[in-house]
Design a protein around this motif. Structure first.
Motif, PDB file in Angstrom:
ATOM      1  N   ASN A 184      -1.179  -4.665   8.332  1.00 43.25           N
ATOM      2  CA  ASN A 184      -1.266  -6.096   8.622  1.00 43.25           C
ATOM      3  C   ASN A 184      -1.973  -6.399   9.939  1.00 43.25           C
ATOM      4  O   ASN A 184      -2.448  -7.516  10.149  1.00 43.25           O
ATOM      5  CB  ASN A 184       0.136  -6.709   8.645  1.00 43.25           C
ATOM      6  N   SER A 185      -2.062  -5.404  10.806  1.00 39.43           N
ATOM      7  CA  SER A 185      -2.725  -5.620  12.096  1.00 39.43           C
ATOM      8  C   SER A 185      -4.070  -4.895  12.200  1.00 39.43           C
ATOM      9  O   SER A 185      -4.697  -4.916  13.263  1.00 39.43           O
ATOM     10  CB  SER A 185      -1.809  -5.150  13.244  1.00 39.43           C
ATOM     11  N   THR A 186      -4.502  -4.270  11.106  1.00 41.98           N
ATOM     12  CA  THR A 186      -5.777  -3.549  11.121  1.00 41.98           C
ATOM     13  C   THR A 186      -6.709  -4.097  10.031  1.00 41.98           C
ATOM     14  O   THR A 186      -7.282  -5.161  10.191  1.00 41.98           O
ATOM     15  CB  THR A 186      -5.555  -2.035  10.932  1.00 41.98           C
ATOM     16  N   LEU A 187      -6.855  -3.369   8.941  1.00 39.18           N
ATOM     17  CA  LEU A 187      -7.821  -3.766   7.906  1.00 39.18           C
ATOM     18  C   LEU A 187      -7.302  -4.831   6.955  1.00 39.18           C
ATOM     19  O   LEU A 187      -8.084  -5.429   6.214  1.00 39.18           O
ATOM     20  CB  LEU A 187      -8.235  -2.525   7.090  1.00 39.18           C
ATOM     21  N   ARG A 188      -5.988  -5.030   6.937  1.00 36.56           N
ATOM     22  CA  ARG A 188      -5.374  -6.034   6.053  1.00 36.56           C
ATOM     23  C   ARG A 188      -5.768  -5.837   4.587  1.00 36.56           C
ATOM     24  O   ARG A 188      -6.174  -6.771   3.900  1.00 36.56           O
ATOM     25  CB  ARG A 188      -5.736  -7.446   6.513  1.00 36.56           C
ATOM     26  N   LEU A 189      -5.654  -4.623   4.138  1.00 38.67           N
ATOM     27  CA  LEU A 189      -5.942  -4.338   2.736  1.00 38.67           C
ATOM     28  C   LEU A 189      -4.855  -4.920   1.852  1.00 38.67           C
ATOM     29  O   LEU A 189      -3.730  -5.154   2.287  1.00 38.67           O
ATOM     30  CB  LEU A 189      -6.038  -2.820   2.513  1.00 38.67           C
ATOM     31  N   SER A 190      -5.204  -5.142   0.588  1.00 38.04           N
ATOM     32  CA  SER A 190      -4.238  -5.681  -0.368  1.00 38.04           C
ATOM     33  C   SER A 190      -3.054  -4.729  -0.512  1.00 38.04           C
ATOM     34  O   SER A 190      -3.223  -3.517  -0.645  1.00 38.04           O
ATOM     35  CB  SER A 190      -4.920  -5.886  -1.732  1.00 38.04           C
ATOM     36  N   GLN A 191      -1.848  -5.297  -0.507  1.00 40.59           N
ATOM     37  CA  GLN A 191      -0.645  -4.468  -0.658  1.00 40.59           C
ATOM     38  C   GLN A 191      -0.612  -3.781  -2.015  1.00 40.59           C
ATOM     39  O   GLN A 191      -0.197  -2.623  -2.126  1.00 40.59           O
ATOM     40  CB  GLN A 191       0.619  -5.317  -0.481  1.00 40.59           C
ATOM     41  N   THR A 192      -1.061  -4.475  -3.040  1.00 39.18           N
ATOM     42  CA  THR A 192      -1.084  -3.877  -4.377  1.00 39.18           C
ATOM     43  C   THR A 192      -2.062  -2.713  -4.432  1.00 39.18           C
ATOM     44  O   THR A 192      -1.808  -1.702  -5.090  1.00 39.18           O
ATOM     45  CB  THR A 192      -1.465  -4.934  -5.429  1.00 39.18           C
ATOM     46  N   LEU A 193      -3.180  -2.835  -3.726  1.00 38.62           N
ATOM     47  CA  LEU A 193      -4.148  -1.728  -3.632  1.00 38.62           C
ATOM     48  C   LEU A 193      -3.511  -0.509  -2.976  1.00 38.62           C
ATOM     49  O   LEU A 193      -3.628   0.619  -3.482  1.00 38.62           O
ATOM     50  CB  LEU A 193      -5.372  -2.176  -2.841  1.00 38.62           C
ATOM     51  N   LEU A 194      -2.830  -0.725  -1.864  1.00 39.24           N
ATOM     52  CA  LEU A 194      -2.197   0.378  -1.151  1.00 39.24           C
ATOM     53  C   LEU A 194      -1.095   1.032  -1.976  1.00 39.24           C
ATOM     54  O   LEU A 194      -0.964   2.256  -2.011  1.00 39.24           O
ATOM     55  CB  LEU A 194      -1.624  -0.127   0.182  1.00 39.24           C
ATOM     56  N   ILE A 195      -0.315   0.201  -2.658  1.00 41.70           N
ATOM     57  CA  ILE A 195       0.751   0.739  -3.511  1.00 41.70           C
ATOM     58  C   ILE A 195       0.152   1.542  -4.660  1.00 41.70           C
ATOM     59  O   ILE A 195       0.675   2.595  -5.039  1.00 41.70           O
ATOM     60  CB  ILE A 195       1.635  -0.410  -4.034  1.00 41.70           C
ATOM     61  N   GLY A 196      -0.959   1.074  -5.198  1.00 39.11           N
ATOM     62  CA  GLY A 196      -1.644   1.819  -6.255  1.00 39.11           C
ATOM     63  C   GLY A 196      -2.117   3.172  -5.763  1.00 39.11           C
ATOM     64  O   GLY A 196      -1.970   4.188  -6.462  1.00 39.11           O
ATOM     65  N   ILE A 197      -2.655   3.225  -4.550  1.00 38.73           N
ATOM     66  CA  ILE A 197      -3.091   4.508  -3.965  1.00 38.73           C
ATOM     67  C   ILE A 197      -1.893   5.444  -3.792  1.00 38.73           C
ATOM     68  O   ILE A 197      -1.981   6.636  -4.081  1.00 38.73           O
ATOM     69  CB  ILE A 197      -3.795   4.262  -2.624  1.00 38.73           C
TER      70      ILE A 197
END
Length: 204
Positions: A151-164
């Motif tokens: 949340n304080s860096t690249l702000r990638l999608s949470q669903t994307l991160l969970i998928g990874i």
């Protein structure tokens, strides 16, 4: 005929684990492909696959023979943790994307630490199997650590991160499936030993 029963059981357990791990990897790919979706929209399928794989790991941990490396204990622990996380997700206790991100961050760090083995530190003596284990554990630790700061860096999608995360978890379990050995009943083992002894007596 008795000799082939354990082999079929072993193959069945390994195949079951492979199918479940491929399913988890598939769900992870689905989450990555739908990265713009909210976590709640994919929570049901994630909860189901976690409960399914957790139950399978508990079954394998109780029925497989890991006396030397104690991998069976690790299977059972991972299974219980995954089952609990699956129930938490499926019951709707995770209500927003940020909570899901933190949950998976903690999960990846915990599993990454628990899965690491001290013998992997000997890089000079490591084989291909150990290198795969080190790579998967490292990926889990990196993914889990990054998610705390997303949340304080690249702000990638949470669903994307969970998928990874799910892809990494699925790959680790697919790798683990090759170490499964069926724990044979004592009477089967005893019969096989007697048969081998009788064959040796005949040869002598």
């Amino acid at each position: 005929m008795i000799v082939y029963i354990p082999i079929l059981k072993e193959d069945a357990m390994r195949t079951l684990m492979m199918i479940a791990s491929v399913a988890m990897t598939g769900v992870g790919i689905f989450c990555v492909a739908n990265a713009s979706a909210a976590f709640l929209s994919v929570a049901f399928i994630i909860g189901i696959i976690f409960i399914l794989l957790g139950a399978i790991e508990i079954l394998i941990g109780r029925r497989a023979d890991f006396d030397v490396s104690e991998i069976g204990v690790g299977f059972t622990k991972d299974g219980f943790l995954m089952l609990i996380v699956g129930i938490v997700v499926l019951s709707g206790q995770v209500t927003d994307d940020n909570s899901a991100q933190i949950l998976f961050a903690v999960w990846m760090l915990v599993e990454g630490v628990l899965a690491f083995r001290s013998e992997w530190l000997d890089i000079m003596e490591s084989d291909a199997d150990q290198r795969v284990g080190v790579t998967l554990c490292t990926l889990m630790l990196i993914a889990g650590g990054y998610m705390f700061f997303n949340n304080s860096t690249l702000r990638l999608s949470q669903t994307l991160l969970i998928g990874i995360c799910m892809i990494i978890l699925g790959l680790r379990r697919f790798w683990q499936s090759f170490s499964i050995e069926y724990s044979r009943p004592s009477f089967v083992t005893g019969n096989e030993e007697k048969l081998m002894e009788a064959q040796e007596d005949e040869r002598s």
